[in-house]
Design an enzyme around this catalytic site. Sequence first.
Site, PDB file in Angstrom:
ATOM      1  CE  LYS A  30       6.376   8.964   1.276  1.00 34.83           C
ATOM      2  NZ  LYS A  30       5.230   8.125   1.184  1.00 34.83           N
TER       3      LYS A  30
HETATM    4  C1  LIG Z   1       4.801   7.133   0.527  1.00 31.11           C
HETATM    5  C2  LIG Z   1       3.534   6.495   0.838  1.00 31.11           C
HETATM    6  C3  LIG Z   1       3.302   4.971   0.292  1.00 31.11           C
HETATM    7  C4  LIG Z   1       4.139   4.252  -0.680  1.00 31.11           C
HETATM    8  O1  LIG Z   1       5.339   3.865  -0.305  1.00 31.11           O
HETATM    9  P1  LIG Z   1       6.626   3.588  -1.415  1.00 31.11           P
HETATM   10  O2  LIG Z   1       7.733   3.609  -0.501  1.00 31.11           O
HETATM   11  O3  LIG Z   1       6.489   4.768  -2.325  1.00 31.11           O
HETATM   12  O4  LIG Z   1       6.245   2.102  -2.077  1.00 31.11           O
HETATM   13  C5  LIG Z   1       2.161   4.419   0.872  1.00 31.11           C
HETATM   14  N1  LIG Z   1       1.456   4.942   1.815  1.00 31.11           N
HETATM   15  C6  LIG Z   1       1.614   6.163   2.254  1.00 31.11           C
HETATM   16  C7  LIG Z   1       0.589   6.847   3.166  1.00 31.11           C
HETATM   17  C8  LIG Z   1       2.664   6.869   1.672  1.00 31.11           C
HETATM   18  O5  LIG Z   1       2.763   8.131   2.180  1.00 31.11           O
END
Ligand SMILES: *Cc1c(COP(=O)(O)O)cnc(C)c1O
Length: 503
Positions: free
Chosen positions: A113
């Site tokens: 993120k």
């Molecule tokens: C948010 C997240 C995901 C999923 O990503 P999306 O963009 O929602 O598909 C996968 N792994 C981790 C560690 C995340 O924080």
Amino acid sequence: MNYVSTRGMCPVVSSAEAIKMGIAPDGGLFVPESPVAVDNQLLDKMLNMSYGQRAVEILGLYLTDYTREELSDCTQGAYNSSNFDHPDIAPVVHLEGSTYIQELWHGPTSAFKDMALQILPRFLPRAAAKTGEKGEIVILVATSGDTGKAALEGFKDVSGTRIIVFYPEQGVSQVQRLQMVTQEGGNVAVAAVQGNFDDAQSGVKAIFTNTEINSSINSQGYIFSSANSINWGRLAPQVVYYFSAYLDLLKEGRIKSGEKINFVVPTGNFGNILAGYYARQAGLPIKRLICASNSNNVLTDFINSGVYDRQRHFYKTLSPSMDILISSNLERLLYQMSCRDHGRVREWMKSLTAQGTYQVGEEMLESIRELFWAGYAGDPETLATIKNTFDSHGYVPDTHTAVGLYVYDRYRETSGDETVTVVVSTASPFKFNGSVARALLGDAKVEGRDEFELLATLASVSGLEIPQGLKDLDKKTVLHSTVVKKEAMAEQVMTFLGIGAGA
Ligand SMILES: *Cc1c(COP(=O)(O)O)cnc(C)c1O
């Protein structure tokens, strides 16, 4: 570049407006009006650039009302050595044979993120200025764990912004809670909500749409905005690392110019993998995008059958950031794959709301399956993959990345495809250290030990260093101890903003 809504019921907007608004007024998501093109000349030019410089080039194609200088400021502020603990920002490491891993978790909160939430806070105040907005932006976030901390780190001390995060009092891990309640910064506020994630989320949505609260904060010079993953300002920065992975492989001579590669993406809300789709649309030679889910395998079923059906059991898994049954960003793919048929998108989304399900036609399913392949891993497979990957290759994946590795093995078995493949790694193993330690050492050795003890255990077993942001978290000062009832969230927002005694 202008942006249109996937539902086609509102006027086109500029990139700055799309970022400021987050979601389109007709309930749809903003998408670029036409594809961008990265030609060979631009690829060549980016080959020897740093991550931040590559980001300026790619973002410049999408965010056309930002000047190059503004984009440089934004990327330098986001992708630098004080925020990221690796000089390559999103390094690609070799696992075995034709398999590589791109680590997207070297940012301040140890999850992917950060790739978007380190830069969105730099886009937003500029978007406000460009659209003639005078108010100070107040970001409201409801989080189930990872997004809240990443948004706090991103918006901390960014002038012209404030950020308020609500998390469910009982719904986050010990590490995640401490990451948030020890957050520093002059413009941040954090509160626990007595309830679950849905309560926090509905509370935030109610505040966003409450006209009385909005006019009250507007009169004090504030406007609300959102940092969630449907904002185009979070998607565009993610397109960059797909290009960067390809360029790194090219530079090291692992692939030839123009050679197609696969990406495997651990998926929840479909934001990460959708950025891969846009990279391909822009001309990046991608053969397959492999969509990896956990037991909440609504996307696996959709890609294999054309039926999206959210009416199913919700599992709490060891890869919690992918525990999701409504993948919001899929709406953008439906729009693109239906040849921009917003009428049909509206029908599918209406059906999803009313019946919890929708189905796409045979032809569209075929074109989706030409590009995507989907599979899933349950918790036992996830734990076994962590152990096997460490035993065979000396590499420790987190639980989300392990889901990707497991699904990639199934893909290779089924297809026999040995194309060079990059598995996108979305979190540091230390972020989910309880599960990772359990996978490596077995249940007995982790029984009764808290997450902080296990950080040190994991460091010594794996030989990796504990990320700065997670180290000594239990010794930091708690700065945010507000706990509110779910009915009192709006009042708490007013208190945080110093408006009245709660209007
Ligand atoms: C948010 C997240 C995901 C999923 O990503 P999306 O963009 O929602 O598909 C996968 N792994 C981790 C560690 C995340 O924080």
